[in-house]
Enzyme design. Structure first.
Site, short mmCIF file in Angstrom:
data_model
loop_
_atom_site.label_atom_id
_atom_site.label_comp_id
_atom_site.label_asym_id
_atom_site.label_seq_id
_atom_site.Cartn_x
_atom_site.Cartn_y
_atom_site.Cartn_z
N TYR A 149 0.86 -1.20 0.00
CA TYR A 149 0.00 0.00 0.00
C TYR A 149 0.89 1.23 0.00
O TYR A 149 1.85 1.31 0.77
CB TYR A 149 -0.90 0.00 1.24
CG TYR A 149 -1.79 1.22 1.35
CD1 TYR A 149 -2.85 1.42 0.46
CD2 TYR A 149 -1.58 2.18 2.33
CE1 TYR A 149 -3.67 2.54 0.56
CE2 TYR A 149 -2.39 3.30 2.44
CZ TYR A 149 -3.44 3.47 1.55
OH TYR A 149 -4.25 4.58 1.65
N ASP A 250 9.32 3.06 -0.29
CA ASP A 250 8.26 3.71 0.46
C ASP A 250 8.46 3.41 1.94
O ASP A 250 8.06 2.36 2.44
CB ASP A 250 6.89 3.21 -0.02
CG ASP A 250 5.75 3.88 0.74
OD1 ASP A 250 6.02 4.62 1.71
OD2 ASP A 250 4.58 3.64 0.36
N LYS A 278 4.21 9.60 8.51
CA LYS A 278 4.04 9.05 9.86
C LYS A 278 5.04 9.60 10.88
O LYS A 278 4.87 10.71 11.35
CB LYS A 278 4.00 7.52 9.79
CG LYS A 278 2.79 7.11 8.93
CD LYS A 278 2.45 5.67 8.84
CE LYS A 278 1.14 5.51 8.07
NZ LYS A 278 1.11 4.51 7.04
C1 LIG Z 1 0.44 4.93 5.62
C2 LIG Z 1 1.19 4.64 4.40
C3 LIG Z 1 1.06 5.45 3.25
C4 LIG Z 1 0.06 6.56 3.15
O1 LIG Z 1 0.28 7.58 4.05
P1 LIG Z 1 -0.94 8.57 4.40
O2 LIG Z 1 -0.31 9.59 5.29
O3 LIG Z 1 -1.97 7.71 5.07
O4 LIG Z 1 -1.44 9.14 3.12
C5 LIG Z 1 1.90 5.19 2.18
N1 LIG Z 1 2.78 4.18 2.21
C6 LIG Z 1 2.91 3.37 3.27
C7 LIG Z 1 3.92 2.28 3.25
C8 LIG Z 1 2.10 3.56 4.40
O5 LIG Z 1 2.21 2.71 5.43
#
Ligand SMILES: *Cc1c(COP(=O)(O)O)cnc(C)c1O
Length: 442
Positions: A149, A250, A278
């Site tokens: 994701y 990511d 995050k």
């Molecule tokens: C949470 C997450 C996202 C998206 O971040 P948001 O701040 O919710 O838009 C993208 N990549 C990874 C790996 C994530 O865990």
């Protein structure tokens, strides 16, 4: 062991009200408990490793706001930084010193990156990194992995259709996994299987010259925790280099959680671009993407790839991020998190074994998933083969006893530097009762 069902009347009332004015009653889908049923707890406040819901029930927190709260809630240093920033104003639309400071802190931890651009979410970070990769390489296609994701940008809400690889050698039939994503966008997103080097090789063999970038979670958290194999990582690094495609790590979830330099440091990878979110916002809305100067200088206003944001680099959000990264540097919690994780893992594995419940525990540092199936669980297909009914009962068993585990089999649980002996003991006792009830069919 009998458990008393906690009173959740206020949460029930709020959820009913919420559902009349907010789709599904929530502002992000997993919060609605759809996968596990029941009423989501509305949270009133938090401190350290604990949450209190709207009815005053105390909960040990394994969400950590889905990743940001590595220091625990209301860390004194973060609170003080927020108060100080608030006194100065909230947003100017002009640059501030705090943006420079947070950029320096992020880059110090990631020696492979020279420059960073701040945005307001992880979604924006990955979306912008892909635009940059396309602008830099002049190619249109991207590769992602099934079950990874990367936020909700159109081109990333894609998973492969039933025929992933054609007999002809590796073209992926990509289908959107959300309504509202045009097929034309989805077709530019190729999907390979995580921990399956051959599926990636096949895509490069058939469409290498068109692939701008491969984006991946260096340790997967969003299918539950999946650990990459060395062969898979080698293929990722080697194939992207050989074909002139950018490798985009990511690290929105893993950055500053698994190590100061994130998962790429732990795994010895050299990505071309990195995405964060995050933890770097310390609980406020922050995302970022960064990489080598030559690539990052393609971003506006120094280059032709446009990307902007009214609240990007917001001073209050930057203050929380700076305080969080400084606290992590001053008192690195990683050894303590590893010890807590090891004890939690050993405890849960032992409890599941003695209760006779088939389970596999995957963990990387302070990210953990208990899959309800025999192992190993290394791929998306293996993860989705878990017994989600068993997970549901485990989840509610824990919640009734005041342990707030993520409400889906396919999400990582997180713990923080504020989790200690008391939390560990309470968690293992609750897990023992929950798994014994599960095994007894209660
Ligand atoms: C949470 C997450 C996202 C998206 O971040 P948001 O701040 O919710 O838009 C993208 N990549 C990874 C790996 C994530 O865990």
């Amino acid at each position: 062991m009998s458990t008393r069902t906690p009173l959740i009347q206020r949460s029930q009332e709020l959820f009913e009200r919420a559902q009349t004015v907010i789709p599904g009653g929530v502002n992000s889908p997993v919060r609605a408990f759809k996968a596990v049923g029941g009423t989501p707890r509305f949270i009133a406040r938090a401190e350290g490793a604990r949450l209190w819901d709207a009815d005053g029930n105390e909960l040990i927190d394994y969400l950590g706001s889905w990743g940001p709260m590595i220091l625990g809630h209301k860390h004194p240093k973060v609170q003080a930084a927020l108060r100080a920033a608030l006194e100065e104003g909230t947003s100017y639309g002009a640059p501030t010193e705090r943006e420079v400071r947070l950029a320096e802190l992020v880059l110090q931890a990631y020696p492979s990156c020279d420059m960073v651009r701040f945005v307001s979410s992880g979604t924006e970070a990955t979306m912008s990194a892909l635009r940059l990769a396309r602008g830099y390489t002049g190619r249109d296609r991207i590769v992602k992995f099934r079950g990874n994701y990367h936020g909700h940008a159109d081109g990333l809400l894609v998973q492969a259709g039933s025929g992933l690889l054609t007999a002809g050698g590796g073209s992926a039939r990509s289908a959107p996994s959300s309504a509202g994503v045009p097929q034309a966008f989805a077709e530019l997103t190729l999907v390979a299987d995580y921990n399956d080097p051959e599926s990636l090789e096949a895509l490069f063999a058939s469409q290498g010259p068109e692939i701008a970038a491969v984006i991946f979670e260096p340790v997967v958290g969003n299918a539950g925790v999946l650990i990459p194999t060395p062969e898979f990582l080698e293929a990722l690094q080697g194939l992207t280099r050989a074909h002139g495609a950018l490798l985009i790590a990511d690290e929105v979830m893993t950055g500053f959680r698994l190590a100061p330099g994130g998962a790429v440091e732990r795994l010895g990878l050299e990505p071309d671009l990195v995405c964060w979110g995050k933890i770097i916002g310390g609980g406020l809305p922050v995302g970022a993407y960064g990489g080598k100067r030559e690539i990052m200088e393609q971003v506006a206003p120094s280059g032709p790839v446009y990307q902007a944001g009214t609240l990007s680099g917001n001073p209050i959000a930057m203050a929380a991020g700076i305080a969080t990264l400084e606290a992590l540097a001053e008192h690195p919690p990683y050894a303590q998190l590893e010890a807590y994780g090891q004890a939690l893992q050993t405890g849960l594995e032992e409890i599941a074994r003695s209760a006779g419940v088939p389970a596999t525990l995957n963990r990387a540092g302070s990210m953990i998933t208990l899959f309800f199936r025999e192992g190993p669980v290394q791929t998306y297909a293996e993860a989705v083969g878990s017994d989600t009914e068993a997970f549901k009962r485990f989840f509610h068993g824990l919640l009734e006893q005041g342990i707030y585990w993520p409400p889906s089999q396919f999400e990582a649980a997180f713990f923080s530097a504020a989790h200690g002996e008391a939390e560990l003991k309470a968690t293992l006792e609750a897990a023992e009762a929950a798994l014994r009830n599960l095994a007894a069919g209660r």
